[in-house]
Design a protein around this motif. Structure first.
Motif, short mmCIF file in Angstrom:
data_model
loop_
_atom_site.label_atom_id
_atom_site.label_comp_id
_atom_site.label_asym_id
_atom_site.label_seq_id
_atom_site.Cartn_x
_atom_site.Cartn_y
_atom_site.Cartn_z
N HIS A 174 10.52 5.75 0.99
CA HIS A 174 11.32 4.69 0.37
C HIS A 174 12.14 4.10 1.50
CE1 HIS A 174 10.51 6.12 -3.75
NE2 HIS A 174 10.49 7.31 -3.17
N ARG A 190 9.78 11.62 0.90
CA ARG A 190 9.56 12.61 -0.15
C ARG A 190 8.24 13.30 0.12
NH1 ARG A 190 7.46 11.73 -5.47
NH2 ARG A 190 7.71 9.50 -5.09
N GLY A 249 14.68 0.34 -2.44
CA GLY A 249 13.81 0.22 -1.28
C GLY A 249 12.35 0.00 -1.64
N ARG A 250 11.58 -0.31 -0.62
CA ARG A 250 10.13 -0.44 -0.78
C ARG A 250 9.52 0.95 -0.77
NH1 ARG A 250 7.01 -4.55 1.74
NH2 ARG A 250 5.48 -3.58 0.39
N ARG A 251 8.61 1.20 -1.69
CA ARG A 251 7.97 2.51 -1.78
C ARG A 251 6.54 2.41 -1.30
NH1 ARG A 251 7.63 4.04 -7.47
NH2 ARG A 251 5.65 2.99 -7.43
N ALA A 294 5.37 0.16 4.10
CA ALA A 294 6.73 -0.12 3.61
C ALA A 294 7.40 -1.23 4.42
CB ALA A 294 7.58 1.14 3.65
N THR A 340 14.69 1.03 2.82
CA THR A 340 15.59 -0.07 2.52
C THR A 340 16.01 -0.69 3.84
OG1 THR A 340 16.41 1.11 0.59
CG2 THR A 340 17.74 -0.73 1.38
N VAL A 385 16.10 4.94 -2.99
CA VAL A 385 14.93 5.10 -3.85
C VAL A 385 14.81 3.95 -4.84
CG1 VAL A 385 13.94 6.55 -5.66
CG2 VAL A 385 14.82 7.60 -3.58
N ARG A 386 15.94 3.51 -5.39
CA ARG A 386 15.90 2.43 -6.38
C ARG A 386 15.68 1.06 -5.74
NH1 ARG A 386 20.78 4.86 -9.15
NH2 ARG A 386 19.84 6.33 -10.61
#
Length: 138
Positions: A32, A105, A21-23, A129, A34, A18-19
């Motif tokens: 998300h 999500r 990766g591409r959202r 993404a 990565t 989540v932090r």
């Protein structure tokens, strides 16, 4: 069902995806993604010999995890949404680069979304993404 090697289970794995990766959000889902960076041996500046990781890179499976919060609905609704997303991701996981990490999500709209709509939203979000980032002019 996804194989054990293809599932995210630890919270640290989810947090990293989540932090880092591409959202991309489309309709009823947010993904998300990565993708591992493959080092080019020609650009290596280290004096140490370059080790060939290509066999290791190919053996690492793509992994997926799902986040379906209580905002989506009660337990029955959340599990139905999770099962649908799991089936959709299982078909698309082979198309991702080896070693990728995907977190899907579900938004509250996923509770009323049909299976084809979830598939369309997931495909659109994955396409965004996976596309290269474009620089915005300042």
């Amino acid at each position: 069902m996804l194989a054990a090697a293809q599932r995210l289970r630890r919270s640290t794995d989810f947090a990293a995806a989540v932090r880092g990766g591409r959202r991309a959000g489309r309709g009823a889902v947010v993904v998300h993604l990565t993708v591992p960076v493959i080092a080019d041996p020609s650009t290596a500046t280290s004096p140490e010999p370059v080790r060939d990781n290509s066999a290791e890179q190919l053996s690492v499976p793509s992994r997926a995890g799902f986040v379906v919060s209580k905002a989506v609905g009660n337990a029955v609704t959340r599990n139905r949404v999770r099962r649908r997303l799991r089936a959709l991701v299982r078909e698309r996981l082979v198309d991702l680069p080896s070693g990728s990490t995907l977190v899907v999500r579900a938004l509250p709209a996923a509770a009323q979304a049909s299976y084809p709509r979830l598939a369309t939203d997931l495909d659109a979000a994955l396409a965004v993404a996976r596309s290269p980032r474009e620089r915005r002019p300042r």
